[in-house]
Enzyme design. Sequence first.
Site, PDB file in Angstrom:
ATOM      1  N   GLY A 130       8.294 -28.048  34.098  1.00  0.00           N
ATOM      2  CA  GLY A 130       7.620 -29.218  33.786  1.00  0.00           C
ATOM      3  C   GLY A 130       8.854 -30.327  33.158  1.00  0.00           C
ATOM      4  N   CYS A 131       8.356 -31.546  33.320  1.00  0.00           N
ATOM      5  CA  CYS A 131       9.413 -32.633  33.226  1.00  0.00           C
ATOM      6  C   CYS A 131       9.434 -32.770  31.523  1.00  0.00           C
ATOM      7  CB  CYS A 131       8.942 -33.897  33.684  1.00  0.00           C
ATOM      8  SG  CYS A 131       7.172 -34.404  33.433  1.00  0.00           S
ATOM      9  N   PHE A 132       8.371 -33.010  30.846  1.00  0.00           N
ATOM     10  CA  PHE A 132       8.450 -32.902  29.279  1.00  0.00           C
ATOM     11  C   PHE A 132       9.303 -31.579  29.031  1.00  0.00           C
ATOM     12  CE2 PHE A 132       5.072 -36.097  28.207  1.00  0.00           C
ATOM     13  CZ  PHE A 132       6.153 -37.144  27.701  1.00  0.00           C
TER      14      PHE A 132
END
Length: 323
Positions: free
Chosen positions: A133-135
Amino acid sequence: MQKIKVGIVGGAGYTAGELIRLLVHHPQAEISFIQSNSQAGLDVCSIHADLIGDIDMNFVAEVDYDNANVLFLCMGHGRSKSFVDEMPESYKGKIIDLSNDFRLNKDADGFVYGLPECNLDQIKKADKIANPGCFATAIQLALLPLASKGLLNEIHIHAITGSTGAGQAPSATTHFSWRNNNASVYKSFSHQHLGEIGETMVQLQSGFEKEINFVPMRGNFPRGILASVYLDCDLSETEAKELYRKYYEPHPFTIVTDKSPDVKMVVNTNKAVVQVKKHNNKIHIVSVIDNLLKGASGQAVQNMNILFGLDEVMGLLLKPVAF
């Protein structure tokens, strides 16, 4: 070397658009098809207008399994597992999934967690990759060196993301008139990326059970993530900087800097920029990435390069957007 035949499944969203933009210029990749249930038959550039002049293809309704060495799954969370379960056994190519369906150990089903700065050797031997995921990418890159030496304590994180992180479909908290000139907190201490972050920390620091306190924020900009992370640590600032530089030395996209990181350093690139500072007994790490590239499609292409034995940076030497 024969070009890698690429199929994109779920081709109408932001991450798919970024994948196409990268792959049409990748010297060892050839896009075979771009599938979309909602846009089948339409010109790809009618949805991804920035690709005008770069690609002349229509979306297709069906997946051509016989014409792909690798499938990128961009269908959104919750749909990839059903797709993989229904795939024909005759497909022998590789899979890179950009959803969260296979990121956690309990759901992995043979997928390797695709964070190259942590799992490079496993990725090299894999057939199926769960793209982080990005975070989770930004936060883990802030913490990996400390975890590798067993130095993690209770972790505190504030991180802000651009509006593209919420996907293409507009909602009450993503449409322009609400998001512009605004900022807000959401999913405090309960964000879905906490699970994959925690598993990676335990992978590197066996027995780690301290709290990971994560407060995510929505920013009023389209793309990018800035994560501010701090925790108690006995290392001096000099020792911490040396640890981070040594850890990331083999990894071409993560840069350790003494400058204060900002989002414009990384937007439109696959770079992560990390700064480490000491304040009394606390280590403070700032990490910035482009959520659509290092946080999604760029990292997916990086993983493709690794899977097929190519240089990690191939097709990803992009220029930041300075203004």
